[in-house]
Design a protein around this motif. Structure first.
Motif, PDB file in Angstrom:
ATOM      1  N   VAL A   1       0.778   7.358  -8.613  1.00  0.00           N
ATOM      2  CA  VAL A   1       1.625   6.169  -8.737  1.00  0.00           C
ATOM      3  C   VAL A   1       1.729   5.762 -10.201  1.00  0.00           C
ATOM      4  O   VAL A   1       2.825   5.465 -10.700  1.00  0.00           O
ATOM      5  N   PHE A   2       0.605   5.773 -10.917  1.00  0.00           N
ATOM      6  CA  PHE A   2       0.619   5.421 -12.337  1.00  0.00           C
ATOM      7  C   PHE A   2       1.514   6.377 -13.119  1.00  0.00           C
ATOM      8  O   PHE A   2       2.279   5.945 -13.996  1.00  0.00           O
TER       9      PHE A   2
ATOM     10  N   THR B   1       0.854  -1.170   0.000  1.00  0.00           N
ATOM     11  CA  THR B   1       0.000   0.000   0.000  1.00  0.00           C
ATOM     12  C   THR B   1       0.897   1.229   0.000  1.00  0.00           C
ATOM     13  O   THR B   1       1.814   1.339   0.820  1.00  0.00           O
ATOM     14  N   ILE B   2       0.648   2.109  -0.950  1.00  0.00           N
ATOM     15  CA  ILE B   2       1.448   3.325  -1.121  1.00  0.00           C
ATOM     16  C   ILE B   2       0.570   4.526  -0.780  1.00  0.00           C
ATOM     17  O   ILE B   2      -0.578   4.614  -1.228  1.00  0.00           O
ATOM     18  N   THR B   3       1.113   5.433   0.006  1.00  0.00           N
ATOM     19  CA  THR B   3       0.366   6.615   0.426  1.00  0.00           C
ATOM     20  C   THR B   3       0.454   7.683  -0.658  1.00  0.00           C
ATOM     21  O   THR B   3       1.208   8.652  -0.554  1.00  0.00           O
ATOM     22  N   ALA B   4      -0.313   7.451  -1.701  1.00  0.00           N
ATOM     23  CA  ALA B   4      -0.429   8.383  -2.829  1.00  0.00           C
ATOM     24  C   ALA B   4      -1.616   7.911  -3.664  1.00  0.00           C
ATOM     25  O   ALA B   4      -1.897   6.712  -3.714  1.00  0.00           O
ATOM     26  N   PRO B   5      -2.308   8.824  -4.325  1.00  0.00           N
ATOM     27  CA  PRO B   5      -3.412   8.413  -5.196  1.00  0.00           C
ATOM     28  C   PRO B   5      -2.916   7.529  -6.341  1.00  0.00           C
ATOM     29  O   PRO B   5      -1.773   7.657  -6.790  1.00  0.00           O
ATOM     30  N   VAL B   6      -3.793   6.640  -6.828  1.00  0.00           N
ATOM     31  CA  VAL B   6      -3.394   5.734  -7.915  1.00  0.00           C
ATOM     32  C   VAL B   6      -2.908   6.515  -9.133  1.00  0.00           C
ATOM     33  O   VAL B   6      -1.995   6.062  -9.825  1.00  0.00           O
TER      34      VAL B   6
ATOM     35  N   THR C   1      11.944   7.660 -17.144  1.00  0.00           N
ATOM     36  CA  THR C   1      13.075   8.276 -16.442  1.00  0.00           C
ATOM     37  C   THR C   1      13.090   7.925 -14.965  1.00  0.00           C
ATOM     38  O   THR C   1      14.122   8.075 -14.312  1.00  0.00           O
ATOM     39  N   THR C   2      11.972   7.420 -14.426  1.00  0.00           N
ATOM     40  CA  THR C   2      11.934   7.020 -13.012  1.00  0.00           C
ATOM     41  C   THR C   2      12.346   5.561 -12.799  1.00  0.00           C
ATOM     42  O   THR C   2      12.615   5.158 -11.666  1.00  0.00           O
ATOM     43  N   HIS C   3      12.406   4.780 -13.860  1.00  0.00           N
ATOM     44  CA  HIS C   3      12.641   3.345 -13.708  1.00  0.00           C
ATOM     45  C   HIS C   3      13.971   2.989 -13.043  1.00  0.00           C
ATOM     46  O   HIS C   3      14.004   2.048 -12.244  1.00  0.00           O
ATOM     47  N   PRO C   4      15.075   3.695 -13.326  1.00  0.00           N
ATOM     48  CA  PRO C   4      16.297   3.359 -12.593  1.00  0.00           C
ATOM     49  C   PRO C   4      16.141   3.544 -11.072  1.00  0.00           C
ATOM     50  O   PRO C   4      16.678   2.753 -10.297  1.00  0.00           O
ATOM     51  N   ALA C   5      15.400   4.559 -10.658  1.00  0.00           N
ATOM     52  CA  ALA C   5      15.203   4.797  -9.228  1.00  0.00           C
ATOM     53  C   ALA C   5      14.239   3.784  -8.612  1.00  0.00           C
ATOM     54  O   ALA C   5      14.340   3.474  -7.423  1.00  0.00           O
ATOM     55  N   ILE C   6      13.317   3.252  -9.406  1.00  0.00           N
ATOM     56  CA  ILE C   6      12.373   2.248  -8.906  1.00  0.00           C
ATOM     57  C   ILE C   6      13.053   0.897  -8.748  1.00  0.00           C
ATOM     58  O   ILE C   6      12.799   0.166  -7.798  1.00  0.00           O
ATOM     59  N   ASP C   7      13.937   0.556  -9.664  1.00  0.00           N
ATOM     60  CA  ASP C   7      14.581  -0.763  -9.703  1.00  0.00           C
ATOM     61  C   ASP C   7      15.252  -1.099  -8.381  1.00  0.00           C
ATOM     62  O   ASP C   7      16.020  -0.310  -7.851  1.00  0.00           O
ATOM     63  N   GLY C   8      14.967  -2.300  -7.877  1.00  0.00           N
ATOM     64  CA  GLY C   8      15.550  -2.743  -6.619  1.00  0.00           C
ATOM     65  C   GLY C   8      16.845  -3.514  -6.767  1.00  0.00           C
ATOM     66  O   GLY C   8      17.490  -3.833  -5.777  1.00  0.00           O
TER      67      GLY C   8
ATOM     68  N   HIS D   1      10.802   1.649  -3.331  1.00  0.00           N
ATOM     69  CA  HIS D   1      11.342   2.785  -4.098  1.00  0.00           C
ATOM     70  C   HIS D   1      10.211   3.551  -4.808  1.00  0.00           C
ATOM     71  O   HIS D   1      10.212   4.780  -4.841  1.00  0.00           O
ATOM     72  N   LEU D   2       9.254   2.798  -5.367  1.00  0.00           N
ATOM     73  CA  LEU D   2       8.105   3.430  -6.018  1.00  0.00           C
ATOM     74  C   LEU D   2       7.339   4.277  -5.021  1.00  0.00           C
ATOM     75  O   LEU D   2       6.933   5.408  -5.330  1.00  0.00           O
ATOM     76  N   ALA D   3       7.146   3.771  -3.816  1.00  0.00           N
ATOM     77  CA  ALA D   3       6.439   4.536  -2.773  1.00  0.00           C
ATOM     78  C   ALA D   3       7.165   5.834  -2.450  1.00  0.00           C
ATOM     79  O   ALA D   3       6.528   6.890  -2.305  1.00  0.00           O
ATOM     80  N   GLU D   4       8.488   5.783  -2.369  1.00  0.00           N
ATOM     81  CA  GLU D   4       9.260   6.998  -2.089  1.00  0.00           C
ATOM     82  C   GLU D   4       9.096   8.031  -3.209  1.00  0.00           C
ATOM     83  O   GLU D   4       8.921   9.215  -2.943  1.00  0.00           O
ATOM     84  N   LEU D   5       9.136   7.571  -4.459  1.00  0.00           N
ATOM     85  CA  LEU D   5       8.983   8.485  -5.591  1.00  0.00           C
ATOM     86  C   LEU D   5       7.581   9.082  -5.650  1.00  0.00           C
ATOM     87  O   LEU D   5       7.409  10.283  -5.898  1.00  0.00           O
TER      88      LEU D   5
END
Length: 162
Positions: free
Chosen positions: A22-23, A14-19, A30-37, A154-158
């Motif tokens: 997040v979408f 669960t991410i504290t942001a509207p869908v 450009t966000t994918h490198p930061a999302i990658d774990g 990482h996605l939640a942070e972004l």
């Protein structure tokens, strides 16, 4: 939470942001490198937002087990249902002639609102269509299943930063 099946692995958070927020993060290569774990995704080659099924976007990658370490993947969007789902097949251009080959695996994010400013996100990596020839030299999944939980973190942070 994560689950491993014989031909896919998934994690949910669960991410504290509207869908929609997040979408928007997921539809921006450009966000994918930061999302990658894993640290394998280095830089997007194609920086345009993901807007349609069939769209190709490339990523520069690095993996110590790859022949020269650095390589490039070509992803083809196969699911795009804003703001509920987004996914892509991963492939490459083996001859460098623009003819893409896909290995039978894909990434998919499913999003559902869980409140006015929360989204439940499930990330799935599925290799069920990978042929035997690829399975003979590639171990699936090629990463620890905790990678998916790391990616969702990482996605939640972004998403929170937006």
């Amino acid at each position: 939470m994560h689950a491993v099946d014989q031909e896919n692995v998934s994690a949910t958070r669960t991410i504290t942001a509207p869908v929609e927020t997040v979408f928007a993060v997921l539809a921006d290569p450009t966000t994918h490198p930061a999302i990658d774990g894993t640290g394998w995704v280095k830089e997007p080659v194609d920086r345009a937002r993901l807007t349609e099924v069939g769209q190709i976007f490339r990523m520069d990658m690095y993996h110590p087990g790859a022949e020269r370490g650095d390589y490039q993947v070509a992803n083809e969007v196969h699911v795009l249902e804003p703001p509920r789902a987004i996914g892509w097949y991963t492939g490459h251009d083996p001859e460098g002639d623009g003819h893409l080959e896909f290995g039978g695996w894909f990434w998919r994010y499913d999003l559902a609102p869980s409140g006015p400013a929360e989204a439940e996100v499930t990330l799935t990596y599925d290799w069920s269509a990978a042929p035997r020839s690829i399975r003979e030299y590639l171990r699936f999944p090629p990463f620890d299943p905790d990678h998916l939980a790391n990616s969702l973190h990482h996605l939640a942070e972004l998403a929170d930063a937006r």
